[in-house]
Design a protein around this motif. Structure first.
Motif, short mmCIF file in Angstrom:
data_model
loop_
_atom_site.label_atom_id
_atom_site.label_comp_id
_atom_site.label_asym_id
_atom_site.label_seq_id
_atom_site.Cartn_x
_atom_site.Cartn_y
_atom_site.Cartn_z
N ILE A 115 1.99 7.75 -11.43
CA ILE A 115 2.52 6.38 -11.34
C ILE A 115 3.87 6.39 -10.62
CG2 ILE A 115 3.20 4.36 -12.67
CD1 ILE A 115 0.30 5.04 -12.98
N ARG A 155 3.30 7.05 -6.94
CA ARG A 155 2.80 5.86 -6.25
C ARG A 155 3.89 4.83 -6.00
NH1 ARG A 155 -2.45 4.21 -4.35
NH2 ARG A 155 -3.34 6.26 -4.24
N LEU A 156 4.64 4.58 -7.07
CA LEU A 156 5.69 3.57 -6.97
C LEU A 156 6.74 4.00 -5.94
CD1 LEU A 156 6.23 2.51 -10.70
CD2 LEU A 156 5.23 1.14 -8.89
N ARG A 162 5.46 3.40 -2.44
CA ARG A 162 5.56 1.98 -2.10
C ARG A 162 6.99 1.60 -1.75
NH1 ARG A 162 1.70 -0.66 0.03
NH2 ARG A 162 -0.24 -0.38 -1.08
#
Lengths: 321, 98
Positions: A190, A193-194, A197
């Protein structure tokens, strides 16, 4: 001129015409040029009389010129499929339905369309292999929102990251003795991924501020002027470089010896527009870079070259700073 | 068995008891508290990620949706906690052992 050039403005002022003409001008000067339409109601196809798709396609009959029309629906669909595939690999069959519902929902929210559009145009900028990319944007409101997205999303992602890291940190602290913590920071997908981004949003924000130039297309009428002044303000507030105003759809002046009803109308009209042009010159910090007369027929084909001549926007590439 | 051995055995038992008592009285509740706090933070994270589950549109739910495949356990636990949770007072009150 910078690598990415955006044309924006109120609906119907001729953004597509001006951006296509500018694209043509760049291509004619020997630059590898790509015209990208981000307006969901695409009209680049109409200007060049050729259907474009989501991938860059060479424009028939014009060397060095490519065009593409971004289709957010495709992008939403692709994103949904990709996420579902990842889910198939990760999630136990018992949870699939539950999460599936959540996924479908997320892809139908109003923001999904915007996010997809944003992703797509960031990827165009990221994978850019052209000397010049000309963006024909959607009418003012939508564009401004799109351009202010990076900063806004960065803040949002930051908050999510902070929460995630904090909870993992607490879990790690809560693990007693030799017990395995429920989550660990290292390799947390997580957080990864963040962060990915976040990097994308930072890239977008930086590119828009440092490598992009913005032009606004204006018609010589009150509404267009007002909207333009608001748009300029917003863009400048967002730290984006507004390089100039392109005035489109000016009324041609009749010959002095003509005195019919039509000629009188045109003369009055020209007088009002001259007034507006003066306002534009005096009240805006940005120079007027083009004065384009209304054409009798649609601007396409050979007329494009004419319009391109009227654009006083440099084409030569700016040496990278 | 010598006296020394018996004292040592007694001390070992006493130490085990003392450690157990300390753990039960202080350490364990403290860890439990931290873990519940971690759950609470995770809940706000999940809520910030998926507010549309409650009908609140989120500008980033398109992006957070791609986290879903990796959030299976969290998502399930989150939903369960959302169903089970009483008032905030109850949840926070639970974290204190009087």
């Amino acid at each position: 001129m910078r690598e990415f050039v955006f044309f924006g403005g109120k609906g119907g002022v001729g953004k597509t015409t001006v951006s296509s003409a500018y694209g043509f001008k760049c291509a004619a000067a020997g630059l590898d040029t790509l015209v990208v339409s981000t307006d969901p109601a695409h009209s680049t196809s109409d200007v060049f009389d050729q259907q474009f798709a989501d991938e860059p396609t060479p424009v028939d009959g014009i060397d060095n010129l490519h065009a593409m029309e971004i289709d957010p629906d495709d992008e939403v669909e692709r994103h949904l499929m990709e996420t579902k595939r990842a889910m198939g690999d990760q999630v136990s069959p018992a949870m699939v339905n539950e999460i599936d519902r959540q996924l479908e929902m997320a892809h139908q929210t109003p923001g999904a369309y915007e996010a997809a559009l944003f992703d797509r145009f960031v990827s165009v900028m990221r994978d850019n292999a052209y000397d010049r990319v000309v963006f024909d944007t959607s009418p003012t409101g939508g564009t401004l929102r799109l351009l202010s997205l990076p900063e806004f999303l960065e803040g949002w992602i930051d908050r999510l990251l902070y929460k995630r890291k904090k909870s993992i940190d607490l879990y790690e602290k809560a693990a007693i003795g030799n017990n395995e913590p429920r989550r660990i920071m290292d390799g947390d997908p997580i957080v990864a991924r963040l962060e990915e981004r976040k990097e994308l949003f930072e890239f977008a924000g930086r590119t828009l501020r440092e490598r992009a130039a913005f032009f606004l297309v204006v018609n010589p009428d009150e509404l267009s002027l007002k909207e333009t002044s608001r748009a300029v303000e917003n863009l400048v507030d967002a730290g984006l470089a507004v390089e100039g105003l392109a005035v489109n759809k000016l009324t041609p002046e009749p010959d002095p010896d003509e005195n019919g009803r039509g000629a009188r109308f045109l003369r009055d009209r020209v007088a009002t527009e001259t007034e507006r042009l003066r306002t534009l010159r005096e009240e805006f910090d940005q120079p007027v870079v083009a004065e384009i007369e209304t054409r009798v027929s649609e601007v396409k084909g050979s007329l494009l070259a004419d319009v391109a001549d009227e654009l006083d926007i440099g084409v030569s590439a700016e040496p990278p700073a | 068995m010598t006296l020394a051995d018996r004292i040592a055995a007694f001390l070992a038992v006493a130490e085990e008891w003392a450690r157990g008592l300390f753990h039960g009285l202080f350490t364990h509740p403290a860890y439990e508290k931290i873990e519940q706090e971690a759950e609470d933070v995770e809940d706000t994270f999940m809520l910030a990620c998926f507010p549309d589950a409650f009908g609140i549109p989120s500008p980033v739910s398109y992006y957070t949706a791609e986290l879903l495949p990796y959030l299976e356990d969290e998502f399930e636990a989150w939903e369960r906690r959302m169903w089970n949770r009483g008032s905030l007072l109850e949840r926070k009150g639970e974290q204190y052992h009087f």
